[in-house]
Design a protein around this motif. Sequence first.
Motif, PDB file in Angstrom:
ATOM      1  N   CYS A  14       0.837  -1.207   0.000  1.00  0.00           N
ATOM      2  CA  CYS A  14       0.000   0.000   0.000  1.00  0.00           C
ATOM      3  C   CYS A  14       0.873   1.259   0.000  1.00  0.00           C
ATOM      4  O   CYS A  14       0.592   2.215  -0.727  1.00  0.00           O
ATOM      5  CB  CYS A  14      -0.940  -0.023   1.198  1.00  0.00           C
ATOM      6  SG  CYS A  14      -2.176   1.309   1.180  1.00  0.00           S
ATOM      7  N   PHE A  17       2.260   1.586  -3.527  1.00  0.00           N
ATOM      8  CA  PHE A  17       1.156   1.965  -4.410  1.00  0.00           C
ATOM      9  C   PHE A  17       0.913   3.477  -4.314  1.00  0.00           C
ATOM     10  O   PHE A  17       0.840   4.177  -5.325  1.00  0.00           O
ATOM     11  CB  PHE A  17      -0.078   1.167  -3.973  1.00  0.00           C
ATOM     12  CG  PHE A  17      -1.301   1.260  -4.816  1.00  0.00           C
ATOM     13  CD1 PHE A  17      -1.405   0.566  -6.012  1.00  0.00           C
ATOM     14  CD2 PHE A  17      -2.408   1.983  -4.386  1.00  0.00           C
ATOM     15  CE1 PHE A  17      -2.574   0.599  -6.765  1.00  0.00           C
ATOM     16  CE2 PHE A  17      -3.576   2.027  -5.127  1.00  0.00           C
ATOM     17  CZ  PHE A  17      -3.656   1.332  -6.324  1.00  0.00           C
ATOM     18  N   CYS A  33      -6.536  -0.956   0.355  1.00  0.00           N
ATOM     19  CA  CYS A  33      -5.595   0.161   0.265  1.00  0.00           C
ATOM     20  C   CYS A  33      -6.268   1.232  -0.574  1.00  0.00           C
ATOM     21  O   CYS A  33      -6.607   1.008  -1.738  1.00  0.00           O
ATOM     22  CB  CYS A  33      -4.292  -0.279  -0.390  1.00  0.00           C
ATOM     23  SG  CYS A  33      -3.134   1.088  -0.661  1.00  0.00           S
ATOM     24  N   SER A  61      -7.595   2.351  -5.606  1.00  0.00           N
ATOM     25  CA  SER A  61      -7.601   1.358  -4.536  1.00  0.00           C
ATOM     26  C   SER A  61      -7.178   0.000  -5.075  1.00  0.00           C
ATOM     27  O   SER A  61      -7.213  -0.240  -6.276  1.00  0.00           O
ATOM     28  CB  SER A  61      -8.982   1.250  -3.892  1.00  0.00           C
ATOM     29  OG  SER A  61      -9.911   0.680  -4.790  1.00  0.00           O
ATOM     30  N   PHE A  62      -6.784  -0.845  -4.111  1.00  0.00           N
ATOM     31  CA  PHE A  62      -6.660  -2.267  -4.423  1.00  0.00           C
ATOM     32  C   PHE A  62      -7.090  -3.055  -3.201  1.00  0.00           C
ATOM     33  O   PHE A  62      -7.002  -2.587  -2.067  1.00  0.00           O
ATOM     34  CB  PHE A  62      -5.256  -2.657  -4.914  1.00  0.00           C
ATOM     35  CG  PHE A  62      -4.184  -2.701  -3.864  1.00  0.00           C
ATOM     36  CD1 PHE A  62      -3.992  -3.842  -3.083  1.00  0.00           C
ATOM     37  CD2 PHE A  62      -3.344  -1.623  -3.662  1.00  0.00           C
ATOM     38  CE1 PHE A  62      -2.990  -3.890  -2.125  1.00  0.00           C
ATOM     39  CE2 PHE A  62      -2.339  -1.665  -2.711  1.00  0.00           C
ATOM     40  CZ  PHE A  62      -2.171  -2.798  -1.932  1.00  0.00           C
ATOM     41  N   LEU A  65      -6.242  -9.123  -2.460  1.00  0.00           N
ATOM     42  CA  LEU A  65      -4.928  -9.550  -2.917  1.00  0.00           C
ATOM     43  C   LEU A  65      -4.812 -11.071  -2.792  1.00  0.00           C
ATOM     44  O   LEU A  65      -5.079 -11.627  -1.739  1.00  0.00           O
ATOM     45  CB  LEU A  65      -3.864  -8.870  -2.051  1.00  0.00           C
ATOM     46  CG  LEU A  65      -2.408  -9.039  -2.435  1.00  0.00           C
ATOM     47  CD1 LEU A  65      -2.127  -8.400  -3.800  1.00  0.00           C
ATOM     48  CD2 LEU A  65      -1.519  -8.414  -1.366  1.00  0.00           C
ATOM     49  N   CYS A  73      -8.065  -3.894  -8.649  1.00  0.00           N
ATOM     50  CA  CYS A  73      -7.528  -2.532  -8.664  1.00  0.00           C
ATOM     51  C   CYS A  73      -8.537  -1.614  -9.345  1.00  0.00           C
ATOM     52  O   CYS A  73      -9.032  -1.936 -10.433  1.00  0.00           O
ATOM     53  CB  CYS A  73      -6.207  -2.492  -9.414  1.00  0.00           C
ATOM     54  SG  CYS A  73      -4.922  -3.563  -8.738  1.00  0.00           S
ATOM     55  N   ASN A 122      -1.272  -6.893 -10.532  1.00  0.00           N
ATOM     56  CA  ASN A 122      -0.365  -6.616  -9.435  1.00  0.00           C
ATOM     57  C   ASN A 122      -0.529  -5.124  -9.118  1.00  0.00           C
ATOM     58  O   ASN A 122      -0.460  -4.292 -10.030  1.00  0.00           O
ATOM     59  CB  ASN A 122       1.067  -6.926  -9.875  1.00  0.00           C
ATOM     60  CG  ASN A 122       2.078  -6.504  -8.844  1.00  0.00           C
ATOM     61  OD1 ASN A 122       2.300  -5.317  -8.632  1.00  0.00           O
ATOM     62  ND2 ASN A 122       2.695  -7.471  -8.214  1.00  0.00           N
ATOM     63  N   PRO A 123      -0.777  -4.742  -7.866  1.00  0.00           N
ATOM     64  CA  PRO A 123      -1.022  -3.332  -7.548  1.00  0.00           C
ATOM     65  C   PRO A 123       0.100  -2.386  -7.970  1.00  0.00           C
ATOM     66  O   PRO A 123      -0.177  -1.254  -8.414  1.00  0.00           O
ATOM     67  CB  PRO A 123      -1.195  -3.333  -6.030  1.00  0.00           C
ATOM     68  CG  PRO A 123      -1.684  -4.707  -5.718  1.00  0.00           C
ATOM     69  CD  PRO A 123      -0.976  -5.601  -6.694  1.00  0.00           C
TER      70      PRO A 123
END
Length: 138
Positions: A14, A17, A33, A61-62, A65, A73, A122-123
Amino acid sequence: MANVIVSPRFRRLCNQFARILGGEHEIDPGPVCFVSRARKLRAEILGRRTTSPLVRYQLFSFESLDKSGRALCLGETAVFQNQANRLIRNLQRHGIKVTALHNHWLNERPRLMYIHWESIDNPVAFARKVKASIAFLG
């Protein structure tokens, strides 16, 4: 923020990101996140200057996971009407699905449009793709 139990891995992800996107972050229950990034937009609604976060903030945001490092995402931003097609093309070139283009306000100047997008990614990769896509917005 309520007491959210978050793994150190999620917290680091996070932070990264948010750093890539240039925004402030928080971790909400889920965990999610959530990153917000303020922009300087000169706009009026009903003839009055606005600096409302409802107009100025880009949101990302994501969450969800998985073990392979991929997550749901999401993103959204306001753009001037003449920027909408360029942003949509940029996002699509990066394999990101654009899910909505619409207005939020009436009688605003200049015309503002809101764009929403989504991806399972993938974030960090998502953040980099989004950063490249929105770079022209300033």
